[in-house]
Design a protein around this motif. Structure first.
Motif, PDB file in Angstrom:
ATOM      1  N   ARG A 102       0.845  -1.202   0.000  1.00 45.98           N
ATOM      2  CA  ARG A 102       0.000   0.000   0.000  1.00 45.98           C
ATOM      3  C   ARG A 102       0.871   1.239   0.000  1.00 45.98           C
ATOM      4  N   ARG A 103       0.252   2.389  -0.156  1.00 48.84           N
ATOM      5  CA  ARG A 103       0.890   3.708  -0.109  1.00 48.84           C
ATOM      6  C   ARG A 103       1.808   3.930  -1.310  1.00 48.84           C
ATOM      7  N   LEU A 104       2.805   4.815  -1.173  1.00 50.26           N
ATOM      8  CA  LEU A 104       3.559   5.266  -2.345  1.00 50.26           C
ATOM      9  C   LEU A 104       5.065   5.056  -2.230  1.00 50.26           C
ATOM     10  N   SER A 105       5.476   3.995  -1.580  1.00 45.80           N
ATOM     11  CA  SER A 105       6.902   3.674  -1.599  1.00 45.80           C
ATOM     12  C   SER A 105       7.292   3.262  -3.014  1.00 45.80           C
ATOM     13  N   ALA A 106       8.558   3.396  -3.357  1.00 50.16           N
ATOM     14  CA  ALA A 106       9.033   2.942  -4.664  1.00 50.16           C
ATOM     15  C   ALA A 106       8.767   1.447  -4.818  1.00 50.16           C
ATOM     16  N   GLU A 147       9.430   8.498 -12.420  1.00 52.55           N
ATOM     17  CA  GLU A 147      10.298   8.783 -13.572  1.00 52.55           C
ATOM     18  C   GLU A 147      10.725   7.491 -14.257  1.00 52.55           C
ATOM     19  N   LEU A 148      11.047   6.483 -13.467  1.00 49.79           N
ATOM     20  CA  LEU A 148      11.473   5.208 -14.027  1.00 49.79           C
ATOM     21  C   LEU A 148      10.352   4.584 -14.859  1.00 49.79           C
ATOM     22  N   LEU A 149       9.105   4.658 -14.369  1.00 49.16           N
ATOM     23  CA  LEU A 149       7.974   4.116 -15.116  1.00 49.16           C
ATOM     24  C   LEU A 149       7.791   4.845 -16.445  1.00 49.16           C
ATOM     25  N   VAL A 150       7.993   6.161 -16.429  1.00 48.33           N
ATOM     26  CA  VAL A 150       7.888   6.941 -17.669  1.00 48.33           C
ATOM     27  C   VAL A 150       9.012   6.546 -18.625  1.00 48.33           C
TER      28      VAL A 150
END
Length: 326
Positions: A102-106, A147-150
Motif C-alpha cells: 500500500r501507499r507510495l513507496s518505490a 520517472e522510471l515508469l515513464v
C-alpha cells in the motif's frame, strides 16, 4: 463530444470521463462491456479506474481488488479499442495484507504498476494517479519511481487524487527541481454540495497547470433528484441525508424544474462551466444512465442561474486567503 487539454499537457480528453468504480460491484461484466462500448461510441475517450476498484475496501477482504481493471482489460482485449481511449488508473490503496502492499513507496509503486498493466492487458497506462497523498514517503522517492515508469514506457503522465493545495505545490516544486513534468491532473471531490477545494486546490491547479477531474459530481446522489429517490425509499439511510438538506434540495430541484432540466444534468453542467474543470467523472451503472449524462454537455447556465445556485449551495466565499481575510 467536446474535448479539451488535460491541464497544460498536450493530451486531449473528452469533457466527460467514464468512471468504472461500479464495474464488478453493482455492474456485472456484460453491462460493463456495454457501457464502455456506448462510451466510446458517444465520443468519451477518458476512462478512469483504480487498482482497488471492484471489491471490498475492508482489511482482510483484499481478494476483490483489481476486478474493475480486469473487466476493462478483458474489454480492451475483446474490443481492440485500446488506442481509442485515454486510460487512467491509480495507486496507493492496500492491495494485500503486507506492510508494503500500500501507499507510495518505490517498492509498492513498481509492483502495483506491473500488476495494473497485467490486469488491464496493456503495455502502458496513460495517466497514473496517486490515489491519496502519502506524507510518510519523501518526494525524492516517489518521483524517482514515477520517472522510471515513464522512462520504461509503462506510464505516460502522472496525476494526483485527493491532494491538498499545498501537496500539489510541494509535489510540483520537487518535480521541477528534477526537471520532471510532474503532475498534469488532480482528481478531487467537487460538486455543488462540496466546494471546499475552491479555497486552495483549484488555485493550485490553475497556477501549476493541472486539469481538475471532479469525482462525485452528484454529491452521492443528492444532486440527482434526491427528493423523489428518498420518497421511494430505495436506498437505506438516504432519506436521513436528504432530510438534512431538504430546504436546499427543494430550492435546487425547483430551479432545475424551471429550467426544464434534470437535477443531475444541471449539477454536471455547473462543473463544466468552470474553466479549470477538465472532465467530471460520471459513474453509470447502466447504458441508459450513461446516455442520460451526455445532456449536461449541451446545457448553458446563465450568470443569473449561476448566481441562484450559489445562493442555494454557497461555496467557501472564494479563494484563500480572500475568502476569510482582508
Amino acid at each position: 463530444m467536446q474535448y479539451t487539454h488535460m491541464g497544460r499537457a498536450g493530451l486531449k480528453v473528452s469533457r466527460l470521463a467514464l468512471g468504472t468504480m461500479n464495474f464488478g460491484m453493482s455492474t456485472d461484466v456484460a453491462d460493463s462491456f456495454s457501457i464502455m462500448d456506448a462510451a466510446v461510441d458517444s465520443g468519451i475517450n477518458y476512462f478512469d479506474t483504480a487498482d482497488v476498484y471492484g471489491g471490498s475496501q475492508k482489511p482482510g477482504l483484499e481478494k476483490g481488488y483489481g476486478i474493475s481493471e480486469q473487466i476493462i482489460g478483458d474489454w480492451l482485449a475483446k474490443s481492440g479499442k485500446r488506442n481509442r481511449i485515454v486510460l487512467a488508473t491509480k495507486v496507493y490503496e492496500p492491495m494485500d495484507t503486507g506492510p508494503n502492499d500500500r501507499r507510495l513507496s518505490a517498492y509498492h509503486i513498481r509492483r502495483a504498476c506491473d500488476d495494473s498493466l497485467r490486469r488491464l492487458k496493456t503495455d502502458h497506462i496513460d495517466v497514473y494517479q496517486m490515489h491519496h497523498i502519502d506524507r510518510q514517503t519523501p518526494w525524492e522517492e516517489i518521483w524517482q519511481a514515477m520517472e522510471l515508469l515513464v522512462q520504461q514506457g509503462k506510464v505516460s503522465y502522472i496525476g494526483s487524487s485527493n491532494f491538498a493545495g499545498w501537496d500539489i505545490a510541494t509535489a510540483q516544486s520537487s518535480a521541477m527541481a528534477r526537471h520532471f513534468m510532474g503532475l498534469i491532473s488532480e482528481q478531487s471531490i467537487y460538486n455543488l454540495t462540496a466546494r471546499t477545494i475552491e479555497l486552495e486546490v483549484i488555485p493550485a491547479c490553475r497556477h501549476f497547470g493541472l486539469g481538475l477531474v471532479p469525482w462525485s459530481p452528484l454529491g452521492g446522489g443528492l444532486l440527482g433528484g434526491a427528493l423523489q429517490k428518498a420518497a421511494d425509499g430505495r436506498r437505506p439511510g438516504f432519506k436521513e441525508k436528504v432530510d438534512k438538506h431538504r430546504a436546499a434540495l427543494e430550492a435546487y430541484e425547483g430551479l432545475c424544474e424551471s429550467l426544464g432540466e434534470r437535477p443531475a444534468d444541471v449539477a454536471t453542467a455547473w462543473l463544466l462551466h468552470n474553466p479549470i474543470v477538465t472532465a467530471p467523472i460520471v459513474g453509470p451503472r447502466t447504458v441508459a444512465q450513461l446516455r442520460e449524462s451526455l445532456r449536461a454537455l449541451d446545457i448553458t447556465l446563465t450568470p443569473e442561474t449561476l448566481g441562484k445556485l450559489d445562493v442555494i449551495w454557497p461555496g467557501p466565499g472564494g479563494e484563500a486567503p480572500g475568502a476569510y481575510a482582508w
